[in-house]
Scaffold this motif. Structure first.
Motif, PDB file in Angstrom:
ATOM      1  N   PHE A 241       7.420  -5.215   6.502  1.00 48.41           N
ATOM      2  CA  PHE A 241       6.706  -4.432   7.215  1.00 48.41           C
ATOM      3  C   PHE A 241       6.758  -3.132   6.631  1.00 48.41           C
ATOM      4  O   PHE A 241       8.101  -2.644   6.070  1.00 48.41           O
ATOM      5  CB  PHE A 241       7.119  -4.033   8.647  1.00 48.41           C
ATOM      6  N   SER A 242       5.718  -2.430   6.177  1.00 52.78           N
ATOM      7  CA  SER A 242       5.720  -1.125   5.456  1.00 52.78           C
ATOM      8  C   SER A 242       4.674  -0.235   6.033  1.00 52.78           C
ATOM      9  O   SER A 242       3.738  -0.400   6.663  1.00 52.78           O
ATOM     10  CB  SER A 242       5.558  -1.411   3.900  1.00 52.78           C
ATOM     11  N   THR A 243       5.342   1.151   5.753  1.00 53.34           N
ATOM     12  CA  THR A 243       4.350   2.209   6.419  1.00 53.34           C
ATOM     13  C   THR A 243       4.280   3.513   5.419  1.00 53.34           C
ATOM     14  O   THR A 243       5.230   3.850   4.842  1.00 53.34           O
ATOM     15  CB  THR A 243       4.910   2.749   7.644  1.00 53.34           C
ATOM     16  N   GLU A 244       3.189   3.993   5.353  1.00 49.86           N
ATOM     17  CA  GLU A 244       2.854   5.212   4.315  1.00 49.86           C
ATOM     18  C   GLU A 244       1.851   5.868   5.103  1.00 49.86           C
ATOM     19  O   GLU A 244       0.887   5.432   5.812  1.00 49.86           O
ATOM     20  CB  GLU A 244       2.561   4.776   3.075  1.00 49.86           C
ATOM     21  N   ILE A 245       2.017   7.178   4.965  1.00 45.99           N
ATOM     22  CA  ILE A 245       0.987   8.119   5.460  1.00 45.99           C
ATOM     23  C   ILE A 245       0.337   8.999   4.311  1.00 45.99           C
ATOM     24  O   ILE A 245       1.088   9.310   3.304  1.00 45.99           O
ATOM     25  CB  ILE A 245       1.917   9.094   6.301  1.00 45.99           C
TER      26      ILE A 245
END
Length: 82
Positions: free
Chosen positions: A47-51
C-alpha cells in the motif's frame, strides 16, 4: 518446483475475484486509510500513499496468478482497479 493442481488455482482465482467483487462496493464509501492498508496487507499487497494536486492518492498493488493488480483510492474513496 512445486506444481499446483489446476482446480486449486481455479478455486483461488474465483476466491480472489469474489473477494474483490464483494469488497469493491463497500470500498467506494469513505473509508479510513488504515482500513484500506489492512485489507491490502491481508491480500499480501503493498500500500502506498502520496499527496499531490491537493488530493491523497493511494494504491494497493498485489500479484495474483502471476498478474499484478492495482486498487486505486483518491482521498480515501475507491476509484477503480486494473
Amino acid at each position: 518446483m512445486r506444481r499446483f493442481h489446476p482446480s486449486l488455482v481455479t478455486l483461488a482465482a474465483v476466491g480472489v475475484g469474489a473477494l474483490l467483487t464483494l469488497t469493491a462496493p463497500t470500498a467506494q464509501a469513505d473509508t479510513h486509510l488504515t482500513d484500506d492498508q489492512s485489507f491490502c496487507r491481508a491480500i499480501d499487497g503493498t500500500f502506498s500513499t502520496e499527496i499531490f494536486g491537493g488530493q491523497t492518492h493511494s494504491t494497493c498493488t498485489f500479484t495474483f496468478a502471476d498478474t499484478t493488480h492495482h486498487l486505486v483510492y483518491r482521498d480515501g474513496v475507491f476509484d477503480g482497479s486494473n
